[in-house]
Scaffold this motif. Structure first.
Motif, PDB file in Angstrom:
ATOM      1  N   THR A   1       0.822  -1.218   0.000  1.00  0.00           N
ATOM      2  CA  THR A   1       0.000   0.000   0.000  1.00  0.00           C
ATOM      3  C   THR A   1       0.857   1.269   0.000  1.00  0.00           C
ATOM      4  O   THR A   1       0.330   2.359   0.150  1.00  0.00           O
ATOM      5  N   PHE A   2       2.159   1.098  -0.163  1.00  0.00           N
ATOM      6  CA  PHE A   2       3.067   2.249  -0.043  1.00  0.00           C
ATOM      7  C   PHE A   2       2.621   3.422  -0.922  1.00  0.00           C
ATOM      8  O   PHE A   2       2.496   4.549  -0.443  1.00  0.00           O
ATOM      9  N   GLU A   3       2.392   3.173  -2.202  1.00  0.00           N
ATOM     10  CA  GLU A   3       2.046   4.266  -3.120  1.00  0.00           C
ATOM     11  C   GLU A   3       0.741   4.952  -2.702  1.00  0.00           C
ATOM     12  O   GLU A   3       0.621   6.168  -2.759  1.00  0.00           O
ATOM     13  N   ARG A   4      -0.209   4.125  -2.285  1.00  0.00           N
ATOM     14  CA  ARG A   4      -1.503   4.681  -1.879  1.00  0.00           C
ATOM     15  C   ARG A   4      -1.340   5.543  -0.627  1.00  0.00           C
ATOM     16  O   ARG A   4      -1.908   6.615  -0.511  1.00  0.00           O
TER      17      ARG A   4
ATOM     18  N   ILE B   1       1.364   7.074   0.394  1.00  0.00           N
ATOM     19  CA  ILE B   1       2.089   8.310   0.062  1.00  0.00           C
ATOM     20  C   ILE B   1       1.143   9.291  -0.624  1.00  0.00           C
ATOM     21  O   ILE B   1       1.137  10.485  -0.323  1.00  0.00           O
ATOM     22  N   TRP B   2       0.328   8.774  -1.520  1.00  0.00           N
ATOM     23  CA  TRP B   2      -0.599   9.674  -2.226  1.00  0.00           C
ATOM     24  C   TRP B   2      -1.604  10.311  -1.263  1.00  0.00           C
ATOM     25  O   TRP B   2      -1.962  11.471  -1.392  1.00  0.00           O
TER      26      TRP B   2
ATOM     27  N   ARG C   1      -1.074  11.164   1.700  1.00  0.00           N
ATOM     28  CA  ARG C   1      -0.399  12.284   2.382  1.00  0.00           C
ATOM     29  C   ARG C   1      -0.172  13.451   1.430  1.00  0.00           C
ATOM     30  O   ARG C   1      -0.209  14.604   1.844  1.00  0.00           O
ATOM     31  N   LEU C   2       0.065  13.111   0.175  1.00  0.00           N
ATOM     32  CA  LEU C   2       0.408  14.173  -0.786  1.00  0.00           C
ATOM     33  C   LEU C   2      -0.807  14.921  -1.319  1.00  0.00           C
ATOM     34  O   LEU C   2      -0.740  16.129  -1.566  1.00  0.00           O
TER      35      LEU C   2
ATOM     36  N   HIS D   1      -1.900  18.457  -0.701  1.00  0.00           N
ATOM     37  CA  HIS D   1      -0.957  19.511  -1.095  1.00  0.00           C
ATOM     38  C   HIS D   1      -0.946  19.764  -2.594  1.00  0.00           C
ATOM     39  O   HIS D   1      -0.510  20.806  -3.045  1.00  0.00           O
ATOM     40  N   VAL D   2      -1.346  18.767  -3.358  1.00  0.00           N
ATOM     41  CA  VAL D   2      -1.177  18.917  -4.807  1.00  0.00           C
ATOM     42  C   VAL D   2      -2.482  18.868  -5.603  1.00  0.00           C
ATOM     43  O   VAL D   2      -2.455  19.115  -6.790  1.00  0.00           O
ATOM     44  N   VAL D   3      -3.566  18.541  -4.937  1.00  0.00           N
ATOM     45  CA  VAL D   3      -4.837  18.489  -5.669  1.00  0.00           C
ATOM     46  C   VAL D   3      -5.660  19.702  -5.302  1.00  0.00           C
ATOM     47  O   VAL D   3      -5.932  19.942  -4.133  1.00  0.00           O
ATOM     48  N   ARG D   4      -6.007  20.485  -6.329  1.00  0.00           N
ATOM     49  CA  ARG D   4      -6.845  21.662  -6.071  1.00  0.00           C
ATOM     50  C   ARG D   4      -8.260  21.345  -6.533  1.00  0.00           C
ATOM     51  O   ARG D   4      -8.509  21.257  -7.742  1.00  0.00           O
TER      52      ARG D   4
END
Lengths: 189, 259
Positions: free
Chosen positions: B61-64, B66-67, B69-70, B73-76
């Motif tokens: 589930t690492f990628e999920r 990380i996403w 958490r991210l 910050h990056v999705v408007r």
């Protein structure tokens, strides 16, 4: 067929968050690996992954599509890691002094000679390697990781770490010596 | 034969970084010296071991993770996305609950200001069914309010009495403050709307403190909380909240004094 990184970056630049997510999925593990190798901390590495991709997102417009996104994101990750280590104030080059290799703290980390049966336990080898890497100063560790795993030249490493070429080489030499001391029982048997 | 190679020589050789002027010498020595060849093999084994042991295993589930958490910050989110988020069942449930609290408080305060007292209504006997239902509802709502004041009071007492916070305690206090904040805001607005100035005033003081606790910076949180604890003490906020809590227990008359 999967889109190339350059094509995905172009989509991400246009505000496609799913495209950016694809970049995170493609490169996140590699960024984590680099950060973890340099810091030795899982938590720090996760924070660095997050910070790296946030910086990348903000600088996407500056990314030149001729370059490799992997190389670019690696450079950002390396800078994030170095920034983190510097901010901790523990980022000093130890004096180039072989006497340091006789410090009790390092000697104490040398495990007793393992039996052949124990050697086959990769867990034990992993622990020993983590232990050996843990015996390095942040600077030695960073220099070694950038040389050994990232294949950077001494000049590149020196530039990234703010060191001269000679000091960079010595940091790597010292790192390998320290690891040899800690891992000697495993290597010799 | 030339002198033995140093470990540094061997490392440079391993990485192919031997100075060109020494390459021939190093290669010739290694061809002739079994001891240095053995040292080179030892170095290769050491580095191979490092290669195999340095990395940790990551979950699938690492990628999920990380996403997750991210993404903030990056999705408007644009308007339609925002609305589709707000209109999810979870948010609708929260909205309904919040609306329920507002209505409840309005009801309680209005009853206290304009309606019959619970004791009087209860004394009028079972033939006044609607009034009895009101009384029952009112008591439930008062209990809810009282619970809010009690929880707030407990938090304030801890804030005043704790001098050294651990990171876990800071997180707990911040979560508790956030939790209390939403309800407190509704109670305070309602009290102001129905003109109960003393109650609104105390709730406003409490709200300011809760906001500060919830928003204290992670790096300076321990010091921040200690300052807030002293502020709580100097403003006698615990006393005021305790008075409100007791007043609620007796029928929500509110504190008679401010200060």
């Amino acid at each position: 067929m999967a889109l190339s990184d350059a094509a995905v970056v172009a989509l991400a630049r246009d505000g496609d968050s799913e495209a950016f997510r694809a970049l995170v999925e493609r490169h996140g593990r590699a960024v984590f690996r680099l950060a973890h190798r340099m810091t030795g901390s899982r938590t720090d590495a996760e924070d660095i992954v997050q910070e790296t991709f946030i910086r990348a997102y903000r600088q996407l417009s500056r990314f030149e599509s001729r370059a490799s996104f992997g190389t670019w994101i690696h450079r950002i990750a390396m800078n994030c890691t170095i920034d983190l280590l510097r901010s901790r104030g523990s980022y000093h080059e130890a004096a180039y002094d072989d006497e340091l290799l006789k410090e009790p703290s390092i000697q104490q980390t040398v495990p007793r000679a393992p039996s052949p049966e124990r050697l086959i336990l990769s867990r034990e080898v992993k622990d020993a390697v983590q232990n050996a890497m843990g015996a390095l100063s942040p600077l030695e560790r960073s220099a070694f990781v950038l040389r050994h795993f990232e294949g950077r030249s001494h000049e590149e490493i020196g530039e990234a770490l703010g060191l001269g070429t000679s000091a960079t080489k010595h940091s790597i030499f010292r790192a390998v010596r320290k690891m040899r001391v800690v891992l000697a029982p495993f290597v010799e048997s | 034969m030339t002198p033995h190679l140093t470990e540094d020589d061997l490392l440079l050789h391993y990485y192919g970084e031997t100075d060109p002027s020494r390459e021939g010498i190093v290669a010739a020595h290694l061809g002739a010296c079994a001891e240095c060849r053995a040292s080179l093999v030892g170095l290769e084994r050491l580095l191979a071991m490092v290669n195999s042991g340095v990395d940790v295993d990551l979950p699938q589930t690492f990628e999920r993770d990380i996403w997750r958490r991210l993404a903030p910050h990056v999705v408007r989110p644009h308007a339609s996305v925002l609305w589709s988020t707000v209109l999810t069942p979870r948010w609708l449930a929260w909205g309904a609950a919040a609306a329920g609290v507002v209505l409840a408080v309005l009801l309680v305060v209005q009853l206290r200001l304009h309606g019959p007292s619970p004791r009087k209504a209860a004394d009028e006997g079972p033939h006044r069914a609607p009034a009895t239902a009101d009384v029952f509802r009112e008591r439930v709502l008062l209990a809810d309010l009282e619970n809010h004041f009690e929880r707030s009071e407990m938090m304030l007492v801890e804030l005043v009495n704790t001098s050294h916070y651990t990171p876990a305690e800071i997180q707990r206090e911040q979560a508790r403050a956030e939790d209390l904040l939403a309800a407190n805001r509704l109670y305070r607005q309602t009290a102001a709307n129905v003109g109960n100035a003393p109650v609104a005033h105390v709730l406003e003081e409490l709200e300011r403190l809760l906001v500060d606790v919830a928003a204290s910076s992670p790096t300076a949180a321990a010091a921040d909380l200690e300052v807030l604890g002293r502020r709580t003490e100097s403003q006698s906020l615990i006393f005021k909240v305790r008075v409100l809590s007791r007043s609620t227990d007796r029928g929500f008359e509110g504190p008679s004094t401010q200060g």
